[in-house]
Design a protein around this motif. Structure first.
Motif, PDB file in Angstrom:
ATOM      1  N   HIS A 339      43.598  16.596  38.232  1.00  0.00           N
ATOM      2  CA  HIS A 339      44.694  17.188  39.014  1.00  0.00           C
ATOM      3  C   HIS A 339      44.763  18.704  38.865  1.00  0.00           C
ATOM      4  O   HIS A 339      45.634  19.343  39.478  1.00  0.00           O
ATOM      5  CB  HIS A 339      46.031  16.580  38.575  1.00  0.00           C
ATOM      6  N   LYS A 340      43.888  19.285  38.064  1.00  0.00           N
ATOM      7  CA  LYS A 340      43.961  20.721  37.794  1.00  0.00           C
ATOM      8  C   LYS A 340      43.917  21.554  39.068  1.00  0.00           C
ATOM      9  O   LYS A 340      44.654  22.542  39.215  1.00  0.00           O
ATOM     10  CB  LYS A 340      42.827  21.137  36.853  1.00  0.00           C
ATOM     11  N   HIS A 341      43.063  21.165  40.012  1.00  0.00           N
ATOM     12  CA  HIS A 341      42.938  21.944  41.258  1.00  0.00           C
ATOM     13  C   HIS A 341      44.243  21.949  42.051  1.00  0.00           C
ATOM     14  O   HIS A 341      44.542  22.899  42.784  1.00  0.00           O
ATOM     15  CB  HIS A 341      41.792  21.397  42.115  1.00  0.00           C
ATOM     16  N   LYS A 342      45.040  20.887  41.900  1.00  0.00           N
ATOM     17  CA  LYS A 342      46.328  20.832  42.601  1.00  0.00           C
ATOM     18  C   LYS A 342      47.315  21.835  42.001  1.00  0.00           C
ATOM     19  O   LYS A 342      48.023  22.537  42.739  1.00  0.00           O
ATOM     20  CB  LYS A 342      46.911  19.423  42.510  1.00  0.00           C
ATOM     21  N   TYR A 343      47.355  21.908  40.676  1.00  0.00           N
ATOM     22  CA  TYR A 343      48.214  22.882  39.996  1.00  0.00           C
ATOM     23  C   TYR A 343      47.843  24.302  40.438  1.00  0.00           C
ATOM     24  O   TYR A 343      48.709  25.110  40.786  1.00  0.00           O
ATOM     25  CB  TYR A 343      48.038  22.768  38.475  1.00  0.00           C
ATOM     26  N   ILE A 344      46.530  24.577  40.410  1.00  0.00           N
ATOM     27  CA  ILE A 344      46.049  25.921  40.742  1.00  0.00           C
ATOM     28  C   ILE A 344      46.355  26.252  42.197  1.00  0.00           C
ATOM     29  O   ILE A 344      46.787  27.368  42.517  1.00  0.00           O
ATOM     30  CB  ILE A 344      44.537  26.021  40.458  1.00  0.00           C
ATOM     31  N   HIS A 345      46.170  25.282  43.091  1.00  0.00           N
ATOM     32  CA  HIS A 345      46.416  25.528  44.523  1.00  0.00           C
ATOM     33  C   HIS A 345      47.878  25.868  44.785  1.00  0.00           C
ATOM     34  O   HIS A 345      48.182  26.815  45.510  1.00  0.00           O
ATOM     35  CB  HIS A 345      46.014  24.297  45.343  1.00  0.00           C
ATOM     36  N   ILE A 346      48.786  25.098  44.169  1.00  0.00           N
ATOM     37  CA  ILE A 346      50.215  25.332  44.424  1.00  0.00           C
ATOM     38  C   ILE A 346      50.641  26.694  43.883  1.00  0.00           C
ATOM     39  O   ILE A 346      51.374  27.444  44.541  1.00  0.00           O
ATOM     40  CB  ILE A 346      51.064  24.215  43.805  1.00  0.00           C
ATOM     41  N   LEU A 347      50.168  27.050  42.684  1.00  0.00           N
ATOM     42  CA  LEU A 347      50.514  28.356  42.127  1.00  0.00           C
ATOM     43  C   LEU A 347      49.953  29.477  42.998  1.00  0.00           C
ATOM     44  O   LEU A 347      50.660  30.456  43.294  1.00  0.00           O
ATOM     45  CB  LEU A 347      49.974  28.479  40.699  1.00  0.00           C
ATOM     46  N   ALA A 348      48.697  29.363  43.412  1.00  0.00           N
ATOM     47  CA  ALA A 348      48.087  30.386  44.263  1.00  0.00           C
ATOM     48  C   ALA A 348      48.784  30.466  45.621  1.00  0.00           C
ATOM     49  O   ALA A 348      48.989  31.561  46.164  1.00  0.00           O
ATOM     50  CB  ALA A 348      46.602  30.093  44.446  1.00  0.00           C
ATOM     51  N   TYR A 349      49.153  29.312  46.150  1.00  0.00           N
ATOM     52  CA  TYR A 349      49.863  29.276  47.433  1.00  0.00           C
ATOM     53  C   TYR A 349      51.193  30.024  47.314  1.00  0.00           C
ATOM     54  O   TYR A 349      51.555  30.830  48.171  1.00  0.00           O
ATOM     55  CB  TYR A 349      50.096  27.817  47.845  1.00  0.00           C
ATOM     56  N   THR A 350      51.906  29.747  46.244  1.00  0.00           N
ATOM     57  CA  THR A 350      53.201  30.407  46.025  1.00  0.00           C
ATOM     58  C   THR A 350      53.057  31.917  45.959  1.00  0.00           C
ATOM     59  O   THR A 350      53.898  32.655  46.481  1.00  0.00           O
ATOM     60  CB  THR A 350      53.828  29.902  44.712  1.00  0.00           C
ATOM     61  N   ALA A 351      51.969  32.381  45.315  1.00  0.00           N
ATOM     62  CA  ALA A 351      51.816  33.807  45.048  1.00  0.00           C
ATOM     63  C   ALA A 351      51.185  34.591  46.192  1.00  0.00           C
ATOM     64  O   ALA A 351      51.378  35.809  46.273  1.00  0.00           O
ATOM     65  CB  ALA A 351      50.969  34.002  43.792  1.00  0.00           C
ATOM     66  N   SER A 352      50.444  33.929  47.077  1.00  0.00           N
ATOM     67  CA  SER A 352      49.631  34.690  48.031  1.00  0.00           C
ATOM     68  C   SER A 352      49.954  34.484  49.505  1.00  0.00           C
ATOM     69  O   SER A 352      49.647  35.341  50.330  1.00  0.00           O
ATOM     70  CB  SER A 352      48.145  34.352  47.817  1.00  0.00           C
ATOM     71  N   VAL A 353      50.548  33.358  49.857  1.00  0.00           N
ATOM     72  CA  VAL A 353      50.777  33.059  51.277  1.00  0.00           C
ATOM     73  C   VAL A 353      51.940  33.891  51.818  1.00  0.00           C
ATOM     74  O   VAL A 353      52.981  34.041  51.176  1.00  0.00           O
ATOM     75  CB  VAL A 353      51.048  31.556  51.473  1.00  0.00           C
ATOM     76  N   VAL A 354      51.736  34.434  53.008  1.00  0.00           N
ATOM     77  CA  VAL A 354      52.757  35.258  53.667  1.00  0.00           C
ATOM     78  C   VAL A 354      53.160  34.593  54.972  1.00  0.00           C
ATOM     79  O   VAL A 354      52.301  34.288  55.807  1.00  0.00           O
ATOM     80  CB  VAL A 354      52.235  36.683  53.952  1.00  0.00           C
ATOM     81  N   GLU A 355      54.447  34.371  55.132  1.00  0.00           N
ATOM     82  CA  GLU A 355      54.960  33.745  56.353  1.00  0.00           C
ATOM     83  C   GLU A 355      55.770  34.745  57.170  1.00  0.00           C
ATOM     84  O   GLU A 355      56.425  35.624  56.605  1.00  0.00           O
ATOM     85  CB  GLU A 355      55.840  32.537  56.009  1.00  0.00           C
ATOM     86  N   THR A 356      55.720  34.594  58.473  1.00  0.00           N
ATOM     87  CA  THR A 356      56.521  35.420  59.375  1.00  0.00           C
ATOM     88  C   THR A 356      57.517  34.520  60.092  1.00  0.00           C
ATOM     89  O   THR A 356      57.116  33.519  60.709  1.00  0.00           O
ATOM     90  CB  THR A 356      55.642  36.146  60.407  1.00  0.00           C
ATOM     91  N   TRP A 357      58.785  34.896  59.983  1.00  0.00           N
ATOM     92  CA  TRP A 357      59.853  34.105  60.584  1.00  0.00           C
ATOM     93  C   TRP A 357      60.622  34.936  61.600  1.00  0.00           C
ATOM     94  O   TRP A 357      60.869  36.115  61.383  1.00  0.00           O
ATOM     95  CB  TRP A 357      60.822  33.595  59.519  1.00  0.00           C
ATOM     96  N   LYS A 358      60.989  34.304  62.700  1.00  0.00           N
ATOM     97  CA  LYS A 358      61.837  34.940  63.705  1.00  0.00           C
ATOM     98  C   LYS A 358      62.851  33.915  64.201  1.00  0.00           C
ATOM     99  O   LYS A 358      62.479  32.830  64.657  1.00  0.00           O
ATOM    100  CB  LYS A 358      61.009  35.463  64.884  1.00  0.00           C
ATOM    101  N   LYS A 359      64.113  34.272  64.049  1.00  0.00           N
ATOM    102  CA  LYS A 359      65.208  33.396  64.481  1.00  0.00           C
ATOM    103  C   LYS A 359      65.081  32.003  63.856  1.00  0.00           C
ATOM    104  O   LYS A 359      65.131  30.976  64.543  1.00  0.00           O
ATOM    105  CB  LYS A 359      65.264  33.302  66.007  1.00  0.00           C
ATOM    106  N   ASN A 360      64.892  32.007  62.530  1.00  0.00           N
ATOM    107  CA  ASN A 360      64.815  30.771  61.754  1.00  0.00           C
ATOM    108  C   ASN A 360      63.660  29.858  62.167  1.00  0.00           C
ATOM    109  O   ASN A 360      63.688  28.644  61.910  1.00  0.00           O
ATOM    110  CB  ASN A 360      66.129  29.976  61.856  1.00  0.00           C
ATOM    111  N   LYS A 361      62.636  30.441  62.791  1.00  0.00           N
ATOM    112  CA  LYS A 361      61.456  29.678  63.177  1.00  0.00           C
ATOM    113  C   LYS A 361      60.208  30.390  62.673  1.00  0.00           C
ATOM    114  O   LYS A 361      60.034  31.582  62.891  1.00  0.00           O
ATOM    115  CB  LYS A 361      61.392  29.520  64.698  1.00  0.00           C
ATOM    116  N   ARG A 362      59.347  29.641  61.996  1.00  0.00           N
ATOM    117  CA  ARG A 362      58.121  30.229  61.469  1.00  0.00           C
ATOM    118  C   ARG A 362      57.125  30.424  62.606  1.00  0.00           C
ATOM    119  O   ARG A 362      56.767  29.479  63.314  1.00  0.00           O
ATOM    120  CB  ARG A 362      57.537  29.332  60.388  1.00  0.00           C
ATOM    121  N   VAL A 363      56.646  31.655  62.753  1.00  0.00           N
ATOM    122  CA  VAL A 363      55.722  31.966  63.848  1.00  0.00           C
ATOM    123  C   VAL A 363      54.293  32.160  63.359  1.00  0.00           C
ATOM    124  O   VAL A 363      53.356  32.119  64.155  1.00  0.00           O
ATOM    125  CB  VAL A 363      56.181  33.229  64.620  1.00  0.00           C
TER     126      VAL A 363
END
Length: 577
Positions: A339-363
């Motif tokens: 399961h190590k890859h799952k731990y690493i993926h979630i931590l990396a996802y938390t730290a690196s992913v950037v989302e753009t939102w407009k009017k409470n909707k992810r674009v």
């Protein structure tokens, strides 16, 4: 005495300070009896005597004509003190006692009297006259602190809106305990607003200074915590200043956690987790237990690798990220390899992913850095948790570590790993290098990540103040010089004032070997040059001018950096003691 409902003289004093010695009064109380006001030609002394006679009759405070009599008395130049004394001394509560004897509860009778008096005060209240107590008299009336000590009259002040209210709310927050303030929503909300504004206006240093008291107030009870976090959750959505409020809310969450309170459900409810019940359940279980587990991590992994993952904000919970630090970077930590890859993926996802939102909707979702972050986390995890790698093996991997440290989440993990490692009692006893590799890594973290400067200094201070009894005296001095070198490097990376402030405190407390202070001064003078800020000079110059420092630092040749620095400061700055 219990049957007689006490109406303290301080209430009368409040009435007279509001209304006394004025020519104009409000309308008479409902149901009041009009008295003859035609006696304009009466002698003032006679009017006063007539009024005082009425005040001295039993229970005159309960008579409907009380306000008109007070009006005549004050217009004739009467003294409020006499009225207070007479009304208090002759108050026997006949009507209230009769009601109690007929079966009415004493508490109910007292509330009836107090509420009626409150309604009269509010009806006749004049904000301008109340404000004059502070604007004209220039001092706080003695009765005010007595009044706000009682719940009923404290509530009365909160129903007004004037300068007196603002002052009284501040007074309540100053003189009452946290427990008392937290029982009054109006007081708590105003104190919360003021405290939050103070923290937001002062920057990081002000946050460190005021956060403990602020967090203590917010964490007084579940109701205060929920109210404050709900308010901060709304403010965190604002574009201007929202991120700062979110930071404060997260610091309060950490404070609650350190005090042993499980506020995870409140945190998740106020966030976006409520819209994702499966994720909320998995997160809540791990946060409550204070540990990650493969089952709940698998639930999150499946959700965040799907085509339409939940918002990344859902897992950006500081307490949750701390659990990853313990699982992936703590020496000796055991993690299921499947399961190590799952731990690493979630931590990396938390730290690196950037989302753009407009009017409470992810674009959009930007995952460009997800793969490289995951690789860096995995690489450093393998190095940190490999118990077979000693200091010499780590030196060979320094280049790799330096590259990975450029990722903020990895730098945080390495900082935690260094802290856990060097805090082992025998760590420095086993070191042969002048600068152990773990401390060298702190320099790289300081160079790459300004936001981690406070935590690096905190670790260095902890090590500097630790008594390393397993080392002899000379070894301890050499170790502390090595730690001071790290502080000087931190200073060179623009974290100047906190470092110099700490050394200044060491000098003032007289608990640090003076040779170490001299060493620090010498190293700092070697890396600095004009122009200097006034704040730096105010902190650093007194260190140099100390009798134990000035004239004791030996230099080669004619160049004397201490004398030159002092001369420069004297000619360019006005020193404030």
């Amino acid at each position: 005495s219990y049957l007689i409902i006490n109406v303290p003289g301080l209430i009368f004093q409040g009435i007279f300070d509001y209304y006394g010695n004025t020519a104009e009064w409000g309308d008479e109380a409902d149901g009041g009896q009009q008295e003859d006001d035609s006696g304009e030609g009466e002698d003032d002394a006679e009017v006063q005597q007539e009024c005082l006679h009425k005040f001295s009759t039993r229970d005159y405070i309960m008579e409907p004509s009380i306000f008109n009599t007070l009006k005549r008395y004050f217009q004739a130049g009467g003294s409020p003190e006499n009225v207070i004394q007479l009304l208090s001394e002759n108050y026997t509560a006949v009507a209230q006692t009769w009601l109690i004897q007929t079966g009415v509860e004493p508490v109910q009778v007292q509330e009836t009297v107090e509420n009626h008096l409150k309604s009269l005060l509010i009806k006749h209240f004049d904000p301008r006259k109340a404000d004059s107590i502070f604007t004209e008299e220039g001092e706080t009336p003695a009765w005010l602190e007595q009044m706000i000590a009682h719940t009923t009259w404290r509530d009365l002040f909160l129903q007004t809106d004037c300068l007196m209210l603002n002052f009284t709310v501040k007074l309540i927050s100053d003189i009452t305990s946290v427990s008392t303030a937290c029982q009054q929503l109006e007081v708590f909300s105003r104190v919360l607003r003021t405290s939050l504004a103070t923290i937001l206006d002062g920057g990081e240093e002000n946050l460190e200074k005021n956060l403990p008291e602020f967090a203590k107030m917010v964490c007084h009870g579940e109701h205060t915590y929920l109210f404050a976090q709900a308010m901060m959750s709304v403010l965190a959505q604002e574009e201007q200043g929202g991120s700062a409020v979110r930071r404060i809310a997260q610091e309060v969450q950490r404070f609650a956690q350190e005090k042993g309170h499980d506020a995870s459900q409140i945190t998740l409810t106020l966030g976006t987790a409520a819209s994702y019940p499966r994720a909320c359940q998995a997160l809540g279980a791990m946060l409550s237990k204070g540990a990650l587990n493969p089952a709940d991590i698998t639930v999150l992994f499946k959700m965040f690798t799907s085509m339409d993952p939940p918002p990344v904000e859902l897992i950006r919970v500081p307490a949750f990220l701390d659990l990853f630090m313990q699982s992936l970077f703590k020496p000796g930590a055991r993690i299921n390899q499947d399961h190590k890859h799952k731990y690493i993926h979630i931590l990396a996802y938390t730290a690196s992913v950037v989302e753009t939102w407009k009017k409470n909707k992810r674009v959009s979702i930007n995952k460009d850095k997800l793969k490289s972050t995951s690789k860096a986390v995995e690489t450093v995890h393998n190095l940190c948790c490999n118990e077979n790698k000693g200091a010499s093996e780590l030196v060979a991997e320094l280049s790799t570590l330096y590259q990975c440290i450029r990722f903020p989440v990895v730098a945080m993990g390495v900082l935690k790993w260094v802290d856990w490692t060097v805090s082992e009692s025998r760590y420095f006893q086993l070191q042969t290098d002048h600068t152990p590799v773990h401390l060298a890594l702190l320099d790289e973290i300081s160079t790459c990540h300004q936001l981690l400067h406070p935590q690096v200094l905190k670790l260095l201070v902890k090590l500097f103040e630790t008594e390393h009894s397993q080392l002899d005296v000379m070894e301890q001095l050499e170790l502390k010089k090595t730690l001071l070198d790290r502080m000087v490097h931190l200073l060179s990376r623009d974290y100047v004032l906190p470092v110099v402030s700490y050394i200044r405190k060491c000098l003032e407390k007289l608990d640090t070997d003076i040779s170490l202070i001299r060493y620090f001064v010498t190293e700092v003078l070697d890396v600095i040059a004009p122009p200097y800020t006034s704040d730096f000079v105010q902190l650093f110059l007194p260190i140099l001018e100390n009798d134990s420092i000035a004239g004791t630092i030996k230099t080669e040749g004619e160049h004397d950096p201490v004398t030159e620095f002092i001369a420069h400061c004297k000619s360019n700055f006005i020193m404030v003691n």
